[in-house]
Scaffold this active site. Structure first.
Site, PDB file in Angstrom:
ATOM      1  N   SER A  59       0.547  -0.882  -0.064  1.00 46.04           N
ATOM      2  CA  SER A  59      -0.119  -0.343  -0.338  1.00 46.04           C
ATOM      3  C   SER A  59       0.792   1.104  -0.142  1.00 46.04           C
ATOM      4  CB  SER A  59      -0.984   0.086   1.007  1.00 46.04           C
ATOM      5  OG  SER A  59      -2.026  -0.698   0.886  1.00 46.04           O
ATOM      6  N   LYS A  62       0.144   4.444  -2.915  1.00 45.75           N
ATOM      7  CA  LYS A  62      -0.955   5.126  -2.872  1.00 45.75           C
ATOM      8  C   LYS A  62      -0.320   6.338  -2.310  1.00 45.75           C
ATOM      9  CE  LYS A  62      -4.026   1.505  -0.707  1.00 45.75           C
ATOM     10  NZ  LYS A  62      -4.632   0.678  -0.126  1.00 45.75           N
ATOM     11  N   SER A 116      -6.430   3.416   4.484  1.00 48.85           N
ATOM     12  CA  SER A 116      -5.672   2.672   3.688  1.00 48.85           C
ATOM     13  C   SER A 116      -6.639   2.133   2.608  1.00 48.85           C
ATOM     14  CB  SER A 116      -4.191   1.800   4.027  1.00 48.85           C
ATOM     15  OG  SER A 116      -3.813   1.101   2.792  1.00 48.85           O
ATOM     16  N   LYS A 221       3.215   6.664   4.577  1.00 47.53           N
ATOM     17  CA  LYS A 221       2.079   5.861   4.072  1.00 47.53           C
ATOM     18  C   LYS A 221       2.806   3.782   4.877  1.00 47.53           C
ATOM     19  CE  LYS A 221      -1.523   4.594   3.004  1.00 47.53           C
ATOM     20  NZ  LYS A 221      -1.556   2.574   3.857  1.00 47.53           N
TER      21      LYS A 221
END
Length: 430
Positions: A59, A62, A116, A221
């Site tokens: 993730s 992102k 997320s 992140k």
């Protein structure tokens, strides 16, 4: 109740992480596949292990999705949620948006970066590309290349595992640097808690635990898939240093956060900000054509600060690339080249090289006089050479004629003598 449970669970994780030791005097060690520490301002790589190796980002993808989104959309732009966006597996991180509803891009960015939400990521990709998700993926890869990524490739906007979806720690740091330089992404990514307006159970806490306890964190992140394992990107700022840490492929979540904490601690403890070149620094001189002065001094137009080891030599190099000469008149502050600031083969930035003073052109009559004098000297030299050649030719001709006359006179005298002697001899008595 759900909120208290979430806070309690998060607190347990933070206590466990905080209890683990981290050394600031040496780089962290762990069981991850790659780690990298970057100066978030200059892009210097301060430390790395396997920084150029390919890994799965999960993730952390992102951050790139968010950057492409703010470059191609507007925060108040309404995006209609498609069936494909919400059709995720039971273990997929989700914000539970509903098919057919419309949500502003800003809310979807919060849901994607804090919670997320994979559904939010897909909705963003579809909504901003007119339903053409592949177009959004093309934008992602183009943006990554523009930022200097050389060992990454993206096939989805959320990071769920696909074999052809990969990145290196260096490329991830470059993307994070650009994403967190955007004020919208920096604000959203640095938010610890956010309530989705009008949404039931819409209170979301940032899933990057570093933001809740590590001093100076401005954003980042985290991610996880079975293939990628635990991944994390975190940016923090202290004492004039802005650092970005990347940890990829850790088997254990606690070790992931311990490694990130140690990586940032190492950076803040061992590096300081220093000027690679100062504004106004002298850079030498450049020849001036047709100027009142033969040369003009050159200086650095701006300064360029880098991260320097506290107890070691500077790793960056400053390479001047100046003009060989400049034609007068030269104005003060005129651009005469650049200084390249490099970290190995990587260009960190450039500094303009400027004229530190003005140089006037010589007066026109002076330039003409010089031209006339030079032309006159050329003609005089040609005349002298011509006269020397003429004189040489004349001398040669004269010498040749003289030799011929002398040769002819001698022959006549010799012939006359023989005739007289011969006549005289015939008259003698026998």
């Amino acid at each position: 109740m759900a909120r208290r449970l979430a806070i309690s669970a998060m607190s347990c994780v933070l206590i466990l992480i905080a209890a683990l030791p981290a050394s600031a005097t040496s780089p962290p060690e762990g069981n991850g596949r790659a780690v990298l520490l970057m100066d978030g301002v200059t892009g210097q790589v301060l430390y790395q292990q396997n920084g150029s190796n390919r890994n799965f980002p999960a993730s952390t993808t992102k951050l790139l999705t968010a950057l492409v989104a703010v470059e191609h959309g507007k925060l108040d732009q309404k995006i209609r949620i498609s069936k494909e966006a919400v059709a995720k597996g039971p273990d997929s991180a989700s914000c539970y948006v509903n098919e057919g509803e419309e949500q502003p891009l800003e809310y979807l960015l919060y849901g994607m970066l804090l919670r997320s939400g994979n559904d939010c990521a897909d909705a963003i990709a579809e909504g901003l590309a007119g339903g053409n998700r592949d177009q959004f993926i093309t934008w992602m890869n183009e943006t990554a290349q523009r930022l200097g990524s050389t060992n990454s490739h993206f096939v989805n906007p959320h990071g769920l595992h696909e074999n052809d979806h990969y990145i290196s720690a260096l490329d991830m740091a470059l993307i994070a640097r650009a994403a967190l330089a955007n004020p919208v992404i920096r604000e959203i990514s640095g938010t610890k808690e956010w309530v989705w307006p009008g949404k039931n159970n819409g209170t979301y806490y940032h899933t990057n635990n570093m933001i809740h306890y590590y001093d100076g964190v401005v954003g980042g992140k985290n991610g996880f898939t079975e293939e990628a394992r635990y991944t994390l990107v975190t940016a923090a700022e202290r004492d004039g240093l802005y650092l970005i840490g990347v940890t990829l492929g850790f088997e254990d979540k606690v070790q992931l956060y311990t490694a990130m904490e140690g990586l940032l601690d190492y950076g803040f403890a061992n590096f300081v900000k220093a000027e690679a070149v100062g504004a106004g620094s002298p850079l030498g001189e450049i020849q001036v054509e047709e100027g009142k002065q033969p040369k003009v001094p050159v200086m650095a137009g701006t300064g360029f600060a880098v991260s320097r080891p506290k107890d070691g030599p500077q790793s960056v190099t400053v390479i001047p690339k100046l003009q060989d000469q400049v034609k007068a008149p030269v104005t003060q502050g005129q651009n005469l080249g650049v200084l390249e600031i490099r970290d190995g083969d990587r260009l960190l930035g450039t500094v303009p090289a400027l004229a530190s003073q003005a140089v006037e052109a010589r007066p026109q009559w002076g330039r003409d006089l010089g031209s006339w004098v030079l032309t006159g000297l050329k003609w005089l030299l040609s005349l002298l050479v011509g006269l020397w050649i003429f004189r040489t030719v004349v001398r040669t001709v004269r010498r040749t004629l003289r030799r011929r006359r002398m040769s002819g006179g001698h022959s006549q005298r010799a012939s006359g003598t023989r005739s007289i002697i011969s006549s005289y001899r015939t008259r003698m008595p026998r």
